[in-house]
Design a protein around this motif. Structure first.
Motif, PDB file in Angstrom:
ATOM      1  N   THR A  15      14.431  94.435   0.092  1.00  5.40           N
ATOM      2  CA  THR A  15      14.478  93.517  -1.193  1.00  5.40           C
ATOM      3  C   THR A  15      14.068  93.620  -2.427  1.00  5.40           C
ATOM      4  O   THR A  15      12.846  93.722  -1.749  1.00  5.40           O
ATOM      5  CB  THR A  15      14.957  92.184  -1.469  1.00  5.40           C
ATOM      6  OG1 THR A  15      16.478  91.712  -0.458  1.00  5.40           O
ATOM      7  CG2 THR A  15      15.811  91.708  -3.038  1.00  5.40           C
ATOM      8  N   TYR A  27      12.132  93.818  -6.135  1.00  2.10           N
ATOM      9  CA  TYR A  27      12.106  93.196  -7.471  1.00  2.10           C
ATOM     10  C   TYR A  27      11.562  93.518  -8.602  1.00  2.10           C
ATOM     11  O   TYR A  27      10.937  94.095  -8.983  1.00  2.10           O
ATOM     12  CB  TYR A  27      11.429  91.534  -6.694  1.00  2.10           C
ATOM     13  CG  TYR A  27      11.884  90.381  -5.776  1.00  2.10           C
ATOM     14  CD1 TYR A  27      12.341  89.399  -5.896  1.00  2.10           C
ATOM     15  CD2 TYR A  27      11.250  91.480  -4.086  1.00  2.10           C
ATOM     16  CE1 TYR A  27      13.020  88.810  -5.238  1.00  2.10           C
ATOM     17  CE2 TYR A  27      12.167  90.772  -3.374  1.00  2.10           C
ATOM     18  CZ  TYR A  27      12.889  89.194  -3.722  1.00  2.10           C
ATOM     19  OH  TYR A  27      12.876  88.809  -2.942  1.00  2.10           O
ATOM     20  N   SER A  86      16.933  91.900  -8.272  1.00  2.00           N
ATOM     21  CA  SER A  86      16.250  90.958  -8.108  1.00  2.00           C
ATOM     22  C   SER A  86      15.537  90.339  -8.842  1.00  2.00           C
ATOM     23  O   SER A  86      14.579  91.594  -8.780  1.00  2.00           O
ATOM     24  CB  SER A  86      15.895  90.598  -6.861  1.00  2.00           C
ATOM     25  OG  SER A  86      17.781  90.953  -5.644  1.00  2.00           O
ATOM     26  N   THR A 130      21.053  83.404 -11.689  1.00  2.00           N
ATOM     27  CA  THR A 130      22.180  83.624 -10.298  1.00  2.00           C
ATOM     28  C   THR A 130      23.228  82.539  -9.411  1.00  2.00           C
ATOM     29  O   THR A 130      24.017  84.047  -9.846  1.00  2.00           O
ATOM     30  CB  THR A 130      20.614  82.427  -9.053  1.00  2.00           C
ATOM     31  OG1 THR A 130      19.525  82.389  -9.367  1.00  2.00           O
ATOM     32  CG2 THR A 130      21.571  82.484  -8.143  1.00  2.00           C
ATOM     33  N   VAL A 134      22.257  86.966  -7.897  1.00  2.74           N
ATOM     34  CA  VAL A 134      21.047  87.533  -7.716  1.00  2.74           C
ATOM     35  C   VAL A 134      20.476  87.215  -7.611  1.00  2.74           C
ATOM     36  O   VAL A 134      20.382  85.875  -7.844  1.00  2.74           O
ATOM     37  CB  VAL A 134      20.901  88.844  -8.944  1.00  2.74           C
ATOM     38  CG1 VAL A 134      21.986  90.114  -8.665  1.00  2.74           C
ATOM     39  CG2 VAL A 134      20.217  87.971  -9.623  1.00  2.74           C
ATOM     40  N   GLU A 135      19.576  87.101  -6.485  1.00  2.00           N
ATOM     41  CA  GLU A 135      18.507  86.129  -6.027  1.00  2.00           C
ATOM     42  C   GLU A 135      17.229  85.975  -7.220  1.00  2.00           C
ATOM     43  O   GLU A 135      16.895  87.542  -7.994  1.00  2.00           O
ATOM     44  CB  GLU A 135      17.456  86.618  -5.112  1.00  2.00           C
ATOM     45  CG  GLU A 135      16.257  86.024  -4.106  1.00  2.00           C
ATOM     46  CD  GLU A 135      15.873  86.619  -3.416  1.00  2.00           C
ATOM     47  OE1 GLU A 135      14.729  85.714  -2.315  1.00  2.00           O
ATOM     48  OE2 GLU A 135      15.513  87.027  -2.944  1.00  2.00           O
ATOM     49  N   ARG A 194       6.940  90.302  -0.896  1.00  2.00           N
ATOM     50  CA  ARG A 194       7.473  90.891  -1.470  1.00  2.00           C
ATOM     51  C   ARG A 194       7.719  91.889  -2.122  1.00  2.00           C
ATOM     52  O   ARG A 194       6.626  92.347  -2.239  1.00  2.00           O
ATOM     53  CB  ARG A 194       8.044  89.987  -2.544  1.00  2.00           C
ATOM     54  CG  ARG A 194       9.415  88.598  -2.117  1.00  2.00           C
ATOM     55  CD  ARG A 194       9.340  87.793  -2.655  1.00  2.00           C
ATOM     56  NE  ARG A 194       9.980  86.227  -2.104  1.00  2.00           N
ATOM     57  CZ  ARG A 194       9.473  85.535  -1.927  1.00  2.00           C
ATOM     58  NH1 ARG A 194       8.255  85.194  -2.009  1.00  2.00           N
ATOM     59  NH2 ARG A 194      10.450  84.569  -1.492  1.00  2.00           N
TER      60      ARG A 194
END
Length: 266
Positions: free
Chosen positions: A6, A8, A32, A51, A56-57, A83
């Protein structure tokens, strides 16, 4: 495996105004997010709402970017974390209005810490992390104020000029690393900035130059898709950005000073 991670978008100043509007615009696209601002309660509410609305995160981190030690701790977390951030949006900013010598120095220093130093440190840290992963994108938020000086808001205008020139220089430097750098230069935008900078909001409310944060954000994300270097939403703002080239600098300073002073309470 790395391609499946993922990725960000990290947005500073994400609790209100253009930062919040950019967070929503990116979440709408399925991105995200990591949201950064001073107000933890607001960030928590925003993260939950985004969210729920977009699936989405959304992570968040309360951090006062005017405090170098807190920023250092946050950057260390990012460096040591797993991340991957492939989009940095530096939207946090402060403003002051009135005679420079009458300003509280602590407030002026906070402006410089947030508008210049924190932005530059975030670009340095996350730029290095992006380079390791083969690329990414940086959007620094300046202002049409970046294109000329203005008495009575001298520090703010100068800080935005720094952001513009720094971003354009960095864009050329980082091309070979796969990192794209853009700078957003909005004009008057309907945000809480005017209250925090102690500008006369009532005099600006009906200006034809005034845009909503959502309009600015939509224009910005579309321009990012096209990898635009300098992003100026609104034709009137684009004209203002070009205007300084059409007049002597002494005249530009005088006109800017008259305009800015009219909106300052002192």
């Amino acid at each position: 495996m790395e391609n499946c991670m993922t990725r960000y978008a990290l947005i500073t100043g994400a609790s209100s105004g253009i930062g919040l509007a950019l967070a929503e615009a990116l979440a709408r696209r399925g991105r995200s997010l990591i949201l950064v601002a001073r107000q933890r309660d607001q960030l928590e509410t925003i993260a939950l709402e985004l969210t729920q609305r977009f699936g989405v995160e959304v992570l968040f981190r309360a951090c006062d970017l005017s405090e170098p030690l807190r920023l250092s701790g946050f950057l260390l977390e990012l460096e040591e974390g797993e991340r991957q951030i492939d989009l940095l949006v530096n939207c946090a900013g402060l403003g002051t209005c009135g005679p420079f010598l009458a300003q509280d120095w602590g407030t002026e220093q906070d402006l410089i810490e947030v508008n210049i130093l924190a932005l530059t440190r975030l670009c340095h840290t996350l730029g290095n992390l992006m380079a390791i992963h083969g690329g990414g994108q940086i959007l620094n938020v300046a202002s049409v104020a970046a294109f000329h000086p203005a008495p009575w808001m001298s520090t703010y205008y100068a800080s935005k000029a720094y952001v513009l020139h720094f971003s354009e220089g960095l864009r050329e430097e980082l091309k070979k690393t796969g990192i794209k750098v853009s700078v957003l230069c909005p004009g008057l935008t309907r945000t809480a900035f005017f209250r925090t900078a102690q500008l006369a909001v009532e005099k600006l409310a009906h200006s034809r130059l005034m845009m909503s944060p959502e309009e600015v954000a939509l224009y910005a994300v579309r321009a990012l898709d096209k990898n635009r270097a300098v992003i100026i939403p609104g034709w009137r703002n684009r004209w203002l950005a070009r205007a300084p080239r059409l007049m002597p600098r002494w005249m530009m300073r005088k006109l800017a000073g008259v305009t800015t002073k009219a909106y300052c309470p002192r």
